[in-house]
Design a protein around this motif. Structure first.
Motif: not given
Length: 480
Positions: A427-431
């Motif tokens: 997971r990445k921020r804003g995905d």
């Protein structure tokens, strides 16, 4: 000391001015009378863009059917163009570049290659470098038939409905939720877009004269007030042909319900100022969305699309059959050995046929155990040890610090393969607009069909390449 205080006051004043400049953005909302002549309509659009761009606006909003309005189905279908590669949209893209503005063009008559008897009513957003950043196909079609009044307006006669809510688009004037005309009568759509963090709701429209007089201002102000959003509704106005007349009154409404711009019954445009700090104040002073009773009702059952539409294919790509080589049994399917990148004594990890996020992989026990309760103690220890190791590997490969790690243990939890397995999704921020929306995509990812909004399967070659890369990375990973 006085000099110091004076400098301090000047600094604070400059900071406030800079902050105001960053939060306030000028937009233009346009009104026009489209006809069956596409060239004449394009000339009108070009003049509006040219004139409005001189008012220091960052974005210009055009109404539904800004490309054309015909008086019969045959001409409507014949005049439709594809969004990608269509000459009309290409002209809009050139205007955006020439005048260095973003454009909201909605709803255009999009050619439907899969069904030549229908079109899509499609709203597009173009950035100032001419890129189409998003497309939304109208969900709700305006169908009204009153025989005793000789009224028949059935959009479904020539138009196919869209299938997705589109995640809000980040623009220089704020995060925009896309809709079209009749969509404004369905408050769930507007609320869903606001839940997804829209700051502006757009309703490019061609409202009829009768419905406009009765409901136009009321509906748009209601959508602004209940969602604490700016509402921008470009509009058609006047007589398009002998059969059709539009109400006009293109509007911009602020989050408190105040009308900032109203084009009345004339063609042209009005300029309004979007103040995102004022929006935050309204939401902060009356935090209605934090008061929503999620324990009683919810809007999470959404068919949501975040990526742009791809040009439609004539038919789904054929699924690549697995190779004749070695494979592992995974429930009712076989996983080619070439797609396995890690094995332990009792478990294995393999790349995924459909990825919810980049690096979405699976871990399963070697034995076909259906539920966690079916694992032996040794298998359970090995299974969870493998999950931890693979999660660490995938975070390293994809340069993330988080993963969604989930097991659908049983059919009521969404398990579709009767073989216990764990999803590991970097997971990445804003995905995802909202974090938990990943579970909607996960629920859909094993149920692909022509009407189901899931991703198509990846090719065997793509999966084999990824697995080989992960096996190679593991050599360095183990060494460290």
């Amino acid at each position: 000391m006085k000099i110091f205080l004076l400098l301090k006051q000047c600094t604070h004043r400059l900071i406030r001015q800079f902050s105001d400049a960053m939060s306030k953005h000028r937009v233009a909302v346009c009104q026009m009378t489209s006809v069956a002549d596409k060239a004449a309509n394009l000339k009108c659009v070009s003049k509006l863009v040219s004139d409005a761009s001189k008012e220091n606006v960052k974005m210009i909003f055009f109404p539904e059917a800004c490309d054309y309005i015909c008086d019969n189905k045959q001409d409507t279908l014949k005049s439709a163009e594809p969004i990608v590669g269509g000459s009309t949209v290409d002209s809009y893209r050139q205007l955006a570049v020439k005048h260095n503005v973003w454009l909201s063009m909605g709803g255009l008559h999009e050619q439907n290659k899969e069904d030549p008897t229908k079109i899509y009513n499609t709203h597009i957003i173009i950035n100032n470098t001419g890129d189409i950043v998003q497309q939304y196909r109208k969900l709700h079609l305006f169908d009204v038939e009153i025989p005793e009044r000789n009224v028949r307006l059935k959009e479904s006669d020539f138009c196919s409905p869209g299938q997705h809510i589109v995640a809000p688009v980040e623009t220089p004037v704020g995060s925009i939720g896309m809709a079209i005309c009749y969509d404004m009568r369905f408050p769930e759509l507007s609320t869903a877009l606001t839940v997804l963090r829209a700051q502006l709701l757009t309703f490019p429209s061609a409202f009829t004269q009768a419905t406009g007089e009765a409901h136009w201002h009321t509906l748009l102000r209601a959508r602004a007030i209940e969602n604490q959003c700016y509402v921008i509704a470009a509009a058609q106005v006047g007589a398009h042909n002998t059969k059709r007349r539009s109400y006009g009154h293109a509007l911009c409404v602020d989050p408190w319900g105040r009308v900032l711009a109203d084009c009345g019954e004339d063609t042209g445009f009005q300029v309004a100022e979007i103040d995102l700090d004022a929006l935050d104040d309204v939401r902060g002073n009356m935090p209605v969305f934090s008061h929503r009773r999620k324990d009683v009702y919810s809007l999470y059952a959404l068919s949501l699309r975040t990526a742009g539409l791809q040009p439609p294919s004539p038919s789904p790509a054929p699924r690549t059959p697995p190779p004749a080589g070695p494979s592992r049994q995974f429930g009712h399917v076989s996983v080619p050995e070439t797609c396995v990148f890690y094995t332990s004594e009792l478990s294995y990890a393999f790349v995924n046929l459909r990825c919810v996020t980049p690096g979405h992989v699976l871990v399963a026990p070697k034995r076909c155990a259906e539920r966690q309760e079916d694992l032996t103690d040794e298998e359970a220890q090995d299974f969870y040890s493998t999950i931890r190791r693979v999660q660490k590997l995938m975070e390293k490969v994809h340069n993330t610090e988080s993963c969604t790690v989930t097991i659908q243990d049983g059919p009521d939890a969404g398990q579709t393969v009767k073989h216990l397995h764990c999803h590991i999704m970097p997971r990445k921020r804003g995905d995802f607009i909202q974090n938990d929306l990943i579970y909607l995509e996960l629920a859909k990812h094993d149920q692909f069909s022509s009407t189901h909004p899931a991703k198509p399967p990846r090719s065997l070659q793509e999966m084999e390449t990824e697995a080989a890369s992960l096996r190679e990375f593991l050599l360095t990973f183990d060494a460290n």
